[in-house]
Design a protein around this motif. Sequence first.
Motif, PDB file in Angstrom:
ATOM      1  N   MET A   1     -26.318   2.498 -34.824  1.00  0.00           N
ATOM      2  CA  MET A   1     -24.926   2.334 -35.181  1.00  0.00           C
ATOM      3  C   MET A   1     -24.046   2.011 -33.989  1.00  0.00           C
ATOM      4  O   MET A   1     -23.010   1.432 -34.129  1.00  0.00           O
ATOM      5  N   SER A   2     -24.459   2.384 -32.805  1.00  0.00           N
ATOM      6  CA  SER A   2     -23.595   2.260 -31.647  1.00  0.00           C
ATOM      7  C   SER A   2     -23.339   0.823 -31.206  1.00  0.00           C
ATOM      8  O   SER A   2     -22.540   0.597 -30.329  1.00  0.00           O
ATOM      9  N   ASP A   7     -23.147  -0.950 -39.285  1.00  0.00           N
ATOM     10  CA  ASP A   7     -22.488  -0.399 -40.467  1.00  0.00           C
ATOM     11  C   ASP A   7     -21.521  -1.395 -41.101  1.00  0.00           C
ATOM     12  O   ASP A   7     -20.786  -1.047 -42.012  1.00  0.00           O
ATOM     13  N   ASP A  63     -20.030   6.703 -29.689  1.00  0.00           N
ATOM     14  CA  ASP A  63     -21.368   6.135 -29.449  1.00  0.00           C
ATOM     15  C   ASP A  63     -22.378   7.232 -29.132  1.00  0.00           C
ATOM     16  O   ASP A  63     -23.494   7.242 -29.670  1.00  0.00           O
ATOM     17  N   GLU A  66     -23.096   9.310 -32.288  1.00  0.00           N
ATOM     18  CA  GLU A  66     -23.969   8.577 -33.207  1.00  0.00           C
ATOM     19  C   GLU A  66     -25.418   8.581 -32.704  1.00  0.00           C
ATOM     20  O   GLU A  66     -26.349   8.786 -33.489  1.00  0.00           O
ATOM     21  N   VAL A  91     -19.718  13.191 -35.495  1.00  0.00           N
ATOM     22  CA  VAL A  91     -19.554  11.742 -35.648  1.00  0.00           C
ATOM     23  C   VAL A  91     -18.285  11.447 -36.450  1.00  0.00           C
ATOM     24  O   VAL A  91     -17.489  10.584 -36.062  1.00  0.00           O
TER      25      VAL A  91
END
Length: 158
Positions: A1-2, A7, A63, A66, A91
Amino acid sequence: MSDGTSDGTEDVVGVLTERIEAHFDMGITQLKAAVATAPTANPDATDVIRWHGLLVEAQSVLDRAEDDLLAALDTQPSEVDDPTMGLAHRVNAAVTARDGRALVVRWLLAPDAPGKKDLAAERLARLRPRTGPAVQTSAPHRPAGTLAPASRVGRAAR
């Protein structure tokens, strides 16, 4: 996700950095240097750079949160334990902080944003020297022979 794309959302920091650069017509590094050299020269630039720094910091925290959550989820069986759920909450809190700071940066860059006109007027008022009292401090001058109007309280008592 970072990486900011898994997403489906855009890279918030990157988009806002580009908007800042376009707004001030210079790169973010140059703008930071200009603000560091003369922080009072352009209060708008100083505010934007301050909040951009807070936004970058919030993105970094997000970040890391996550990454920690993904690492914990990789080791989880089918049910998520309490420590991993705590990471998920971390998060969520980091997303909220990042998004709030992004909203402030957007507001600072919008010239017609609600409250901006009042803020600009307030800044101007602080910069302009006052030439006299803000409110009249003496009774208005009346030509000789003119009577002052009777007070309402005095009439009501009769």
